[in-house]
Design a protein around this motif. Structure first.
Motif, PDB file in Angstrom:
ATOM      1  N   ARG A  87       0.830  -1.209   0.000  1.00  0.00           N
ATOM      2  CA  ARG A  87       0.000   0.000   0.000  1.00  0.00           C
ATOM      3  C   ARG A  87       0.868   1.264   0.000  1.00  0.00           C
ATOM      4  NH1 ARG A  87      -1.132  -0.655   6.090  1.00  0.00           N
ATOM      5  NH2 ARG A  87       0.555   0.623   6.903  1.00  0.00           N
ATOM      6  N   PRO A 108      -9.732  -0.179  -0.525  1.00  0.00           N
ATOM      7  CA  PRO A 108      -9.306   0.904  -1.410  1.00  0.00           C
ATOM      8  C   PRO A 108      -8.842   0.391  -2.771  1.00  0.00           C
ATOM      9  CG  PRO A 108      -8.111   0.930   0.703  1.00  0.00           C
ATOM     10  CD  PRO A 108      -8.913  -0.319   0.674  1.00  0.00           C
ATOM     11  N   GLY A 109      -9.091   1.217  -3.801  1.00  0.00           N
ATOM     12  CA  GLY A 109      -8.518   0.969  -5.123  1.00  0.00           C
ATOM     13  C   GLY A 109      -7.298   1.867  -5.308  1.00  0.00           C
ATOM     14  N   ASP A 113      -5.785   4.505  -2.641  1.00  0.00           N
ATOM     15  CA  ASP A 113      -4.452   4.184  -2.113  1.00  0.00           C
ATOM     16  C   ASP A 113      -3.521   5.387  -2.271  1.00  0.00           C
ATOM     17  OD1 ASP A 113      -2.373   2.193  -1.266  1.00  0.00           O
ATOM     18  OD2 ASP A 113      -1.584   2.649  -3.254  1.00  0.00           O
ATOM     19  N   ARG A 150      -4.980  -1.278   0.217  1.00  0.00           N
ATOM     20  CA  ARG A 150      -5.401  -1.734  -1.115  1.00  0.00           C
ATOM     21  C   ARG A 150      -4.940  -3.165  -1.411  1.00  0.00           C
ATOM     22  NH1 ARG A 150      -3.055  -0.284  -7.033  1.00  0.00           N
ATOM     23  NH2 ARG A 150      -4.809  -1.160  -8.180  1.00  0.00           N
ATOM     24  N   ASN A 154      -6.470  -4.676  -7.351  1.00  0.00           N
ATOM     25  CA  ASN A 154      -7.909  -4.572  -7.062  1.00  0.00           C
ATOM     26  C   ASN A 154      -8.592  -5.923  -6.880  1.00  0.00           C
ATOM     27  OD1 ASN A 154      -7.646  -1.855  -7.215  1.00  0.00           O
ATOM     28  ND2 ASN A 154      -8.616  -1.648  -9.224  1.00  0.00           N
TER      29      ASN A 154
END
Ligand code: URA
Length: 251
Positions: A87, A108-109, A113, A150, A154
């Protein structure tokens, strides 16, 4: 209020409705077909989780809880699961600490991030329009995720990551104590409801939050999924109307 201003607001509201896929109001004729979204990379729907994370909040009775700041401080530069190593920023959550409405996503994407803020990329922009469509402002609600770091590429968060991070989400929920939590997609719905049942079956069904029956959970599709499958926006709109009706005391 001037007529022009009123008209402007009405047009704006109709635009939101159309953007999130509403094609009819009441029995009236179709407004428009949903605006086609540019195509999003395909990602299979996340698998159902095999192990439910433990709920940390035991008592249904209202109680004095810790603050969001205290929870954030305890997370610190979290290394409780492997996601820390890839991250850029931990994404804790943001919004009104006394919100009556809370939204929970999976994690988070890339945009989140990079910025440290939840739901600010394309899915986040759709979420903001969904919030506004039910006549809330984004800053009125509280927005958080099941995992705060993240997942690379994804991907959906893995069960060990959900187990490590979800206790902090449960504590955020206990601190905010919203009336309704809208869970977005499978990981959030399954983590909060401690179930393996999928979002397609659970969406739009008003449930008790297992740790506190005074809080309702209303699952709906994740906005990233709605970007990939715009035909599902109609169902998401039905779910959002339920949220609005519940908060207005109409359900
Ligand atoms: N998707 C999520 O689930 N959460 C975010 O914050 C952004 C995208």
């Amino acid at each position: 209020m001037e007529l022009d201003e009123l008209m402007g607001q009405a047009v704006e509201h109709l635009r939101y409705l159309r953007e999130i896929g509403v094609t009819h109001i009441g029995e009236a004729a179709p407004l428009a077909s949903p605006i086609p979204e540019p195509s999003m990379p395909k990602r299979p729907e996340p698998p159902v989780l095999f192990e439910a994370p433990p709920l940390l909040v035991e008592s249904p009775a209202p109680r004095k809880t810790e603050t969001l700041e205290e929870i954030r401080a305890e997370l610190g530069d979290c290394r409780r699961c492997k996601l820390w190593s890839t991250r850029t920023n931990l994404v804790f959550g943001e919004g009104n600490p006394q919100a009556e409405l809370m939204f929970v996503g999976e994690g988070p994407g890339a945009d989140e991030d990079a910025s440290g803020r939840p739901f600010i990329g394309r899915a986040g922009q759709l979420l903001t329009r969904m919030i506004e469509a039910i006549e809330f402002k984004r800053e009125d609600v509280y927005i958080a995720n099941v995992v705060k770091s993240r997942p690379p590429g994804n991907r959906a968060p893995e069960p060990d990551e959900v187990r490590a991070c979800s206790p902090f989400l449960f504590r955020q929920i206990a601190a905010v104590r919203p009336k309704v939590i809208v869970t977005l997609g499978n990981p959030a719905t399954q983590a909060l409801l401690q179930t393996r049942v999928g979002i397609t079956q659970l969406r739009g069904r008003i449930q008790d939050y297992p740790a506190d029956a005074g809080i309702k959970v209303i699952p709906t599709f994740h906005p990233a999924y709605l970007l990939r499958s715009p035909d599902k926006k109609r169902e998401a709109w039905e779910d959002l109307k339920k949220v609005r009706a519940f908060l207005r005391g109409e359900e």
